[in-house]
Motif scaffolding. Sequence first.
Motif, mmCIF file in Angstrom:
data_model
loop_
_atom_site.group_PDB
_atom_site.id
_atom_site.type_symbol
_atom_site.label_atom_id
_atom_site.label_comp_id
_atom_site.label_asym_id
_atom_site.label_seq_id
_atom_site.Cartn_x
_atom_site.Cartn_y
_atom_site.Cartn_z
ATOM 1 N N LEU A 96 0.815 -1.218 0.000
ATOM 2 C CA LEU A 96 0.000 0.000 0.000
ATOM 3 C C LEU A 96 0.852 1.273 0.000
ATOM 4 O O LEU A 96 0.331 2.355 -0.253
ATOM 5 C CB LEU A 96 -0.928 0.011 1.220
ATOM 6 C CG LEU A 96 -2.013 -1.084 1.256
ATOM 7 C CD1 LEU A 96 -2.778 -1.022 2.570
ATOM 8 C CD2 LEU A 96 -2.961 -0.945 0.072
ATOM 9 N N MET A 97 2.136 1.143 0.272
ATOM 10 C CA MET A 97 3.005 2.313 0.303
ATOM 11 C C MET A 97 3.304 2.789 -1.109
ATOM 12 O O MET A 97 3.612 1.986 -1.989
ATOM 13 C CB MET A 97 4.321 1.998 1.030
ATOM 14 C CG MET A 97 4.161 1.640 2.497
ATOM 15 S SD MET A 97 5.754 1.192 3.273
ATOM 16 C CE MET A 97 6.657 2.733 3.092
ATOM 17 N N THR A 98 3.186 4.080 -1.320
ATOM 18 C CA THR A 98 3.509 4.665 -2.625
ATOM 19 C C THR A 98 4.752 5.537 -2.572
ATOM 20 O O THR A 98 5.431 5.727 -3.588
ATOM 21 C CB THR A 98 2.332 5.509 -3.149
ATOM 22 O OG1 THR A 98 2.041 6.544 -2.191
ATOM 23 C CG2 THR A 98 1.101 4.633 -3.339
ATOM 24 N N GLY A 99 5.062 6.088 -1.418
ATOM 25 C CA GLY A 99 6.235 6.939 -1.298
ATOM 26 C C GLY A 99 6.338 7.526 0.087
ATOM 27 O O GLY A 99 5.445 7.364 0.925
ATOM 28 N N LEU A 100 7.416 8.231 0.330
ATOM 29 C CA LEU A 100 7.665 8.902 1.602
ATOM 30 C C LEU A 100 7.582 10.405 1.373
ATOM 31 O O LEU A 100 8.334 10.956 0.562
ATOM 32 C CB LEU A 100 9.042 8.530 2.150
ATOM 33 C CG LEU A 100 9.326 7.037 2.320
ATOM 34 C CD1 LEU A 100 10.752 6.830 2.803
ATOM 35 C CD2 LEU A 100 8.335 6.399 3.281
ATOM 36 N N GLU A 101 6.684 11.073 2.072
ATOM 37 C CA GLU A 101 6.490 12.509 1.891
ATOM 38 C C GLU A 101 7.130 13.268 3.046
ATOM 39 O O GLU A 101 6.925 12.929 4.221
ATOM 40 C CB GLU A 101 5.000 12.837 1.810
ATOM 41 C CG GLU A 101 4.730 14.312 1.532
ATOM 42 C CD GLU A 101 3.247 14.614 1.372
ATOM 43 O OE1 GLU A 101 2.912 15.766 1.079
ATOM 44 O OE2 GLU A 101 2.437 13.681 1.573
ATOM 45 N N PHE A 102 7.894 14.287 2.714
ATOM 46 C CA PHE A 102 8.585 15.100 3.706
ATOM 47 C C PHE A 102 8.062 16.529 3.640
ATOM 48 O O PHE A 102 7.906 17.095 2.550
ATOM 49 C CB PHE A 102 10.096 15.089 3.459
ATOM 50 C CG PHE A 102 10.701 13.721 3.502
ATOM 51 C CD1 PHE A 102 11.083 13.146 4.692
ATOM 52 C CD2 PHE A 102 10.875 12.996 2.326
ATOM 53 C CE1 PHE A 102 11.643 11.881 4.729
ATOM 54 C CE2 PHE A 102 11.435 11.726 2.344
ATOM 55 C CZ PHE A 102 11.814 11.171 3.546
ATOM 56 N N ASP A 103 7.810 17.115 4.794
ATOM 57 C CA ASP A 103 7.343 18.493 4.890
ATOM 58 C C ASP A 103 8.558 19.413 4.856
ATOM 59 O O ASP A 103 9.416 19.368 5.742
ATOM 60 C CB ASP A 103 6.555 18.690 6.185
ATOM 61 C CG ASP A 103 5.985 20.096 6.299
ATOM 62 O OD1 ASP A 103 6.056 20.853 5.309
ATOM 63 O OD2 ASP A 103 5.468 20.428 7.382
ATOM 64 N N LEU A 104 8.635 20.255 3.849
ATOM 65 C CA LEU A 104 9.764 21.161 3.695
ATOM 66 C C LEU A 104 9.485 22.541 4.277
ATOM 67 O O LEU A 104 10.365 23.403 4.266
ATOM 68 C CB LEU A 104 10.117 21.310 2.211
ATOM 69 C CG LEU A 104 10.448 20.006 1.473
ATOM 70 C CD1 LEU A 104 10.740 20.310 0.003
ATOM 71 C CD2 LEU A 104 11.614 19.287 2.112
#
Length: 219
Positions: A96-104
Amino acid sequence: MDDMTAIRVSMASEYPSLSADELNVLVQSKYKVDPDLNTEDEVRLSQIQLKVDAQNARQKIEELRSQYSAPETSAPAVESIVDDEWVLNMSKEVDLMTGLEFDLGGDKSFTFGLDDKYKSQLKEKNARLDEYFDPYIREDGSWDYDMLSSHRAVVDNIDAIVASAYKQGLGDGQRTLVDKAANVQSQAPVESGIGQSNPLADQLKSILGGQSNKMTFKI
């Protein structure tokens, strides 16, 4: 213990009501080993009898000791949490994982995509959790605390590290490159030296480069 001590200990357990002095009198009267008070034949015969009785006394002492010894217990086998059900549930979550999102910061984010090839590798690693610490143990059995601490520091501070790399890119006048990297929505993990470089990843590696000569970080 010597023969005389074995006899005294055995008699003390057999006659618990006798005092130490009374036990000494009893032993001396039974074993005439003093050459000043007894003949040579009496001393020799007492020494032989003392040797025989001491052997029996040691056996009694060992039997008495075994009665009070703690029973031998084997530690229960610890079952691994990684069973078939655990692996199945883990695999479903990884799929189910599509990617890792980081808050910039500033309403900007960076998404690092995960492809099927990496997901397969991730599943395999997760299924071998008992080997998790193997990379941190040297061939001589000592721990590589530097690499362990460096990797833990990256995991604990990854959001702040990525944000710092983004801000440094802005400060260095590389706004175009950083914006381009921050807008990537689905990008597979890239091995070092293979494929196209990631500008934000390059900034991150530049920041971390001097912290540990044994830490490798890929994004």
